[in-house]
Design a protein around this motif. Structure first.
Motif, short mmCIF file in Angstrom:
data_model
loop_
_atom_site.label_atom_id
_atom_site.label_comp_id
_atom_site.label_asym_id
_atom_site.label_seq_id
_atom_site.Cartn_x
_atom_site.Cartn_y
_atom_site.Cartn_z
N CYS A 1 25.46 33.90 3.63
CA CYS A 1 26.52 34.51 2.81
C CYS A 1 27.81 33.71 2.83
O CYS A 1 28.55 33.69 1.84
CB CYS A 1 26.76 35.95 3.27
SG CYS A 1 25.39 37.08 2.88
N VAL A 2 28.10 33.02 3.93
CA VAL A 2 29.28 32.15 3.96
C VAL A 2 29.10 31.00 2.97
O VAL A 2 30.01 30.68 2.19
CB VAL A 2 29.53 31.60 5.38
CG1 VAL A 2 30.51 30.43 5.35
CG2 VAL A 2 30.07 32.70 6.28
N VAL A 3 27.93 30.36 2.97
CA VAL A 3 27.67 29.24 2.05
C VAL A 3 27.68 29.73 0.61
O VAL A 3 28.26 29.09 -0.29
CB VAL A 3 26.34 28.54 2.39
CG1 VAL A 3 26.05 27.43 1.39
CG2 VAL A 3 26.38 27.96 3.80
N ALA A 4 27.02 30.87 0.34
CA ALA A 4 27.00 31.42 -1.01
C ALA A 4 28.41 31.77 -1.49
O ALA A 4 28.77 31.50 -2.64
CB ALA A 4 26.10 32.66 -1.06
N ALA A 5 29.23 32.35 -0.59
CA ALA A 5 30.60 32.70 -0.96
C ALA A 5 31.42 31.45 -1.23
O ALA A 5 32.27 31.44 -2.14
CB ALA A 5 31.24 33.53 0.15
N ASP A 6 31.19 30.39 -0.48
CA ASP A 6 31.93 29.16 -0.71
C ASP A 6 31.59 28.57 -2.08
O ASP A 6 32.47 28.11 -2.81
CB ASP A 6 31.63 28.14 0.38
CG ASP A 6 32.57 26.95 0.33
OD1 ASP A 6 33.64 27.03 0.95
OD2 ASP A 6 32.25 25.95 -0.35
N ILE A 7 30.29 28.60 -2.44
CA ILE A 7 29.87 28.06 -3.74
C ILE A 7 30.45 28.89 -4.88
O ILE A 7 31.04 28.35 -5.83
CB ILE A 7 28.33 28.01 -3.82
CG1 ILE A 7 27.78 26.96 -2.84
CG2 ILE A 7 27.89 27.68 -5.25
CD1 ILE A 7 26.27 26.94 -2.75
N VAL A 8 30.28 30.20 -4.81
CA VAL A 8 30.69 31.07 -5.91
C VAL A 8 32.22 31.22 -5.98
O VAL A 8 32.82 31.04 -7.04
CB VAL A 8 30.02 32.45 -5.80
CG1 VAL A 8 30.54 33.39 -6.88
CG2 VAL A 8 28.50 32.30 -5.92
N LEU A 9 32.84 31.56 -4.85
CA LEU A 9 34.27 31.89 -4.85
C LEU A 9 35.15 30.66 -4.66
O LEU A 9 36.08 30.43 -5.44
CB LEU A 9 34.56 32.92 -3.75
CG LEU A 9 33.80 34.25 -3.88
CD1 LEU A 9 34.09 35.15 -2.69
CD2 LEU A 9 34.15 34.96 -5.18
N ASN A 10 34.89 29.88 -3.62
CA ASN A 10 35.78 28.77 -3.32
C ASN A 10 35.64 27.60 -4.29
O ASN A 10 36.61 26.92 -4.60
CB ASN A 10 35.56 28.28 -1.88
CG ASN A 10 35.94 29.33 -0.86
OD1 ASN A 10 36.48 30.39 -1.20
ND2 ASN A 10 35.66 29.06 0.41
N LYS A 11 34.40 27.36 -4.76
CA LYS A 11 34.18 26.24 -5.68
C LYS A 11 34.50 26.61 -7.12
O LYS A 11 35.13 25.83 -7.85
CB LYS A 11 32.74 25.73 -5.58
CG LYS A 11 32.38 25.07 -4.26
CD LYS A 11 30.97 24.50 -4.31
CE LYS A 11 30.52 23.96 -2.95
NZ LYS A 11 31.37 22.86 -2.45
N HIS A 12 34.03 27.78 -7.56
CA HIS A 12 34.11 28.10 -8.98
C HIS A 12 35.22 29.06 -9.36
O HIS A 12 35.64 29.08 -10.52
CB HIS A 12 32.76 28.67 -9.45
CG HIS A 12 31.67 27.64 -9.49
ND1 HIS A 12 30.92 27.33 -8.37
CD2 HIS A 12 31.22 26.84 -10.49
CE1 HIS A 12 30.04 26.39 -8.70
NE2 HIS A 12 30.20 26.07 -9.95
N VAL A 13 35.68 29.87 -8.43
CA VAL A 13 36.77 30.82 -8.74
C VAL A 13 38.11 30.27 -8.27
O VAL A 13 39.03 30.05 -9.06
CB VAL A 13 36.49 32.21 -8.13
CG1 VAL A 13 37.65 33.15 -8.42
CG2 VAL A 13 35.18 32.78 -8.68
#
Length: 559
Positions: free
Chosen positions: A403-415
């Motif tokens: 979930c940390v990696v998924a959150a980084d991809i979705v939120l930190n990279k794209h948002v």
């Protein structure tokens, strides 16, 4: 395009020569498994459908039937179904961005994790978590195979554990080419042996469906959210399965206008879509266990053993000797299909971590043996009897990482756009440690494990899986904001003028010659050396050679 370069002068030193030998050894073995690096376009010749089928072949494991049986018998059908559905939804949503990055950029989950909040060395922590997943589930599947060999052939279980371990080693030696053929060839037989008998049981015994739906479990209570979350916690331990799916998905061909639909279908089905099949098997395992308990005296003692579940089902269709034979065959095929993947992925994870930390490459087959040895010890220790507890505890760590990696991809990279959108994995381009992922993992995993052990009271104890997910999703963007994204990239320029991607946005297939190994590597796998050539010319190194460079003099300076 290939640029011819000569080996740099540092190879003349003993340490540099050893590093060159390690790099050459890793390169030779990587012709089959690409243990430490990006999967090049020249190797990725399979159609999307073949890659997806190979990936799904790895979920043929029967542990799902045991998991479903255990949570159904303990918490009841309705609570078990709710737990399975909650877990499946979380696993699908968290697995989708990871699967997309693996298929699009041809990286395994360790390489994705490096550039998604953890740093070059930080992802070693998550590699250990994943390697633990592979030997835990290898041991579970090996135990199930030993149960089948004992029931069908009378082989003592301790010998069955040994057989189920030694059988796998030669099948994993040659990497993806052999594994793809094995998975594709055995899938039709596996589907027939598993699906048809269960369908017959439901049709011929419709009353068993009613018994199943009204089963209330050992507690005898109805719908209970806490019980459902305890069931979900066991199922969520499988969240790390996406890493094994990615070990196949990284070999997806480039996405083009011509194969766009099949590429997306294969990425979704072979990636997060695995959980649809996993949840189905858990429900079937629950159904078969309830059927056995309701119809076979004393079945509560063995109703969570898949070989017993299918033996009872086959006996409805055929003579006892044939039923026994097919039950054993199903168990053996299932165990082989999943444990070649467990052994393969585990060997990649251990080798990757060891080589990065020591700059030495002992060979993937060494860690294949290590992973199998650990699994064998767990089997001999009879870990199958502690299935629910082990999986519930492990789920907290696995969910925190994914979930940390998924959150980084979705939120930190794209948002938020604080994390680089394109995943970076090369030494020198990344900081060694990134507090965004590491701190978020420690908070999510540490707090959820404390909740699991009752540190915050019995009332919240069943909900530790939800806390693991929630803390990971909240902490990851907060850490990126707090650090302003400063610890992702050490450099933005890798010193190479060639474009990284082609016109379709796929990793480029152009090649450069590695100055250390003398071999050609594709552009995404290369980086300029900080050491010039004999005549002052620019030299290029593969990420593999840079990984085993013990002197560190080839690493580009921080910008």
């Amino acid at each position: 395009m290939s640029l011819d370069t000569r080996a740099p002068s540092p190879q003349s030193t003993p340490s540099a020569s050893s590093a060159t030998a390690d790099a050459s050894a890793a390169t030779a073995e990587s012709l089959e498994d690409y243990t430490l690096r990006f999967a090049p376009r020249s190797y990725r010749r399979w159609r999307p459908a073949v890659v997806a089928t190979s990936a799904l072949g790895g979920i043929a494991y029967l542990a799902d039937f045991s998991i479903g049986a255990n949570i159904g018998l303990t918490h009841g059908t309705v609570n078990g179904l709710l737990g399975i559905l909650v877990a499946a939804l979380i696993i699908f949503l968290s697995g989708f961005p990871l699967a997309y990055y693996a298929a699009r950029y041809n990286l395994d989950l360790d390489l994705i994790t490096r550039g998604s909040g953890f740093g070059y060395y930080g992802s070693v922590i998550t590699n250990v978590i994943f390697a633990s997943f592979t030997f835990i589930f290898f041991a579970l599947e090996g135990s199930i195979m030993a149960q089948g060999l004992y029931l069908g052939l009378g082989i003592p279980r301790w010998i069955g554990y040994l057989i189920s371990t030694l059988l796998i080693y030669p099948l994993v030696i040659y990497g993806m080419k052999v594994l793809a053929k094995l998975q594709v060839a055995t899938t039709p037989v596996w589907l027939i042996l598993m699906v048809i008998p269960v369908a017959y049981l439901v049709i011929s015994h419709p009353d068993s469906v009613q018994t199943f739906l009204t089963w209330t479990g050992e507690s005898g209570e109805g719908v209970n959210f806490a019980s459902a979350m305890l069931a979900a916690g066991v199922c969520l331990s499988l969240i790390a399965q996406i890493a094994e799916q990615i070990d196949y998905l990284r070999f997806m061909p480039p996405r083009t206008a011509q194969n766009r639909r099949s590429w997306w279908a294969a990425t979704i089905l072979g990636g997060p879509g695995w959980v649809l099949f996993g949840a189905t098997k858990q429900i079937l395992g629950m159904f078969l266990a309830v059927y056995l308990v309701a119809n076979v005296p004393g079945a509560r003692e063995f109703a969570n053993e898949p070989v017993q579940q299918f033996l009872a089902t086959y006996e409805q269709l055929m003579p006892a000797w044939l039923a026994m034979t097919l039950a054993v065959v199903l168990v053996v095929i299932s165990q082989v299909k999943i444990n070649v993947t467990n052994a393969y992925s585990g060997s990649l994870a251990w080798t990757n971590s060891f080589t990065r930390l020591t700059k030495r490459y002992p060979g993937r087959l060494v860690f294949l043996g290590v992973n199998l040895a650990i699994a064998l010890v767990l089997m001999e220790a009879n870990m199958f009897d502690f299935l629910n507890g082990i999986l519930s505890f492990y789920a907290n760590l696995a969910m925190s990482w994914i979930c940390v990696v998924a959150a980084d991809i979705v939120l930190n990279k794209h948002v938020l756009r604080l994390s680089p959108k394109v995943p970076e994995f090369r030494r020198g381009m990344l900081y060694d440690w990134n507090p965004v992922g590491i701190v978020s993992l420690v908070l999510s995993g540490g707090i959820s494990i404390a909740i699991f052990f009752g540190a915050f009271g019995a009332a919240v104890q069943p909900f530790s899986p939800l806390f693991a997910v929630g803390i990971a999703v909240v902490a990851t963007p907060l850490m990126a904001i707090a650090t302003r994204g400063r610890f992702y990239l050490r450099r933005t320029d890798d010193g190479i003028d060639l474009p990284m991607f082609d016109a379709d946005g796929n990793p480029s297939g152009e090649t450069l010659t590695c100055a250390v190994t003398g071999l050609d590597f594709e552009r995404p796998d290369m980086i300029a050396s900080a050491v010039p050539g004999p005549e002052g010319e620019k030299l290029y190194l593969s990420s593999l050679a840079l990984t085993t460079d013990r002197t560190g003099e080839h690493v580009l300076p921080k910008e």
